[in-house]
Design an enzyme around this catalytic site. Structure first.
Site, mmCIF file in Angstrom:
data_model
loop_
_atom_site.group_PDB
_atom_site.id
_atom_site.type_symbol
_atom_site.label_atom_id
_atom_site.label_comp_id
_atom_site.label_asym_id
_atom_site.label_seq_id
_atom_site.Cartn_x
_atom_site.Cartn_y
_atom_site.Cartn_z
ATOM 1 N N TYR A 1 17.524 83.663 -26.678
ATOM 2 C CA TYR A 1 18.475 82.703 -27.687
ATOM 3 C C TYR A 1 18.349 81.404 -27.195
ATOM 4 C CZ TYR A 1 22.731 81.599 -30.120
ATOM 5 O OH TYR A 1 23.728 81.211 -30.800
ATOM 6 N N ALA B 1 23.725 73.697 -35.825
ATOM 7 C CA ALA B 1 24.643 74.060 -34.996
ATOM 8 C C ALA B 1 23.718 74.971 -33.885
ATOM 9 C CB ALA B 1 25.348 75.486 -35.754
#
Ligand code: UDP
Length: 325
Positions: A149, A117
């Site tokens: 991130y 993911a």
């Protein structure tokens, strides 16, 4: 199939577990309950083909044990959310890189299929919309935590591609803003649950910036459908955008939620600096091109934002009365 799902007690994970169990698969759910909650896995917890394990993807020996008997891993576990990006960069970097490295190394040793993911965040602030899977990544400077991130997830993708070249069966998903009923914490910024709760409690609906920024929100059933399609070994070594291209501004979103909730809340605009200081730079527009997912996976994200919001709000109305969300 016997499938290990990491981050199973999170928002996407809990929906995925339910649907895979319904399709007859055997599931091991792994979660450290940092943002997920075991209760989110109800009613799957008592399912005969389901085992819940409390633990972390940073625990290699646990992963080796769990993956020993599995045919596939869907690796959802991640440290995410705007608050974490801004306040806990180390946690974001270590959690997202070390965990994925563990999964890939062990899967490679055992030749187990991995669905990884990733996120539409990896496209950063590329202004060429919509994003195809080979669109450029355009990020801000590394001195801004905000980009850690996207950077960690992109490095994870590099790892996946590198292992794919060595023969690991791995498929990468880039999710675009999933939303829907059931657990989705708003503490880490997710805008839809936040606006719904504000509207239902007659609190001001807090639009950040001028609200002209857009997103392509994707209903959870469509997100889960895309994820399951990626388990197929035909798509090893591939990356897919999993999202619904329908684009909506945050101003429109606030107005829609207010209207569906029949709320008397005011819609207020808050400058970004007031929320995040100077540490955050919002993405102005984010829309997927899903031609590849439609053509290869037969991915069909059919839920309009209007229907998805209605169903989500119905769920929140039922739960918010009984307990504080
Ligand atoms: N947002 C907002 N008010 C809030 C929370 C978020 O206006 O109370 C905005 C946020 O600035 C962004 C959009 O909603 O433009 C989507 O935010 P979210 O954190 O859900 O997802 P992401 O930014 O990761 O796409």
């Amino acid at each position: 199939m016997k499938i290990l799902i990491t981050g199973a007690a999170g928002f996407i994970g809990s929906h995925l577990v339910a649907q895979l169990l319904a399709k007859g698969h055997t599931i091991i759910s792994l979660d450290n309950l940092s943002t997920g909650e075991k209760a989110y896995l109800e009613p799957s917890l008592s399912h005969v083909n389901h085992t819940f394990v409390y633990g972390s993807v940073l625990d290699r020996s646990l992963l080796i044990d769990l993956m020993d008997s599995c045919d596939a891993v869907i690796h959802l576990a991640a440290v995410l959310g705007v608050k974490n990006l801004v306040n806990n960069p180390l946690k974001v970097i270590e959690g997202n890189i070390d965990g994925t490295k563990n999964i890939l190394e062990i899967a490679y040793a055992k030749r187990i299929k991995v669905v990884f993911a990733s996120t539409s965040e990896v496209y950063g602030k590329n202004e060429k919309i919509p994003y195809t899977e080979d669109s450029d990544r355009i990020l801000g400077p590394a001195s801004k935590n905000r980009w850690c991130y996207a950077t960690a997830k992109a490095l994870d993708e590099h790892l996946c591609f590198a292992y794919a070249e060595k023969g690991l069966p791995v498929t990468i998903i880039r999710y675009f803003n999933a939303y829907g009923p059931r657990a989705q914490t708003s503490d880490y910024g997710m805008v839809i649950p936040k606006f719904i709760k504000q509207a239902l409690k007659s609190q001001p609906i807090t639009v950040y910036g001028d609200g002209t920024q857009t997103r392509s929100f994707t209903y959870i059933d469509d997100t889960v459908q895309g994820t399951i399609l990626c388990l197929d070994n035909r798509w090893n070594g591939e990356v897919f955008n999993i999202g619904r291209p329908e684009e909506i501004s945050i101003n429109e979103l606030a107005a829609k939620i207010k209207q569906i909730c029949q709320s008397h809340s005011d819609i207020v605009h808050i400058p970004y600096e007031e929320v995040y200081g100077d540490k955050y730079e919002d993405t102005k527009q984010r829309v997927p091109d899903i031609t590849k997912s439609e053509q290869l996976l037969q991915f069909n994200p059919s839920t309009s934002i209007d229907n998805g919001l209605k169903w989500t709000i119905e769920w929140y109305k039922k739960t918010i009365d009984g307990r504080e969300q």
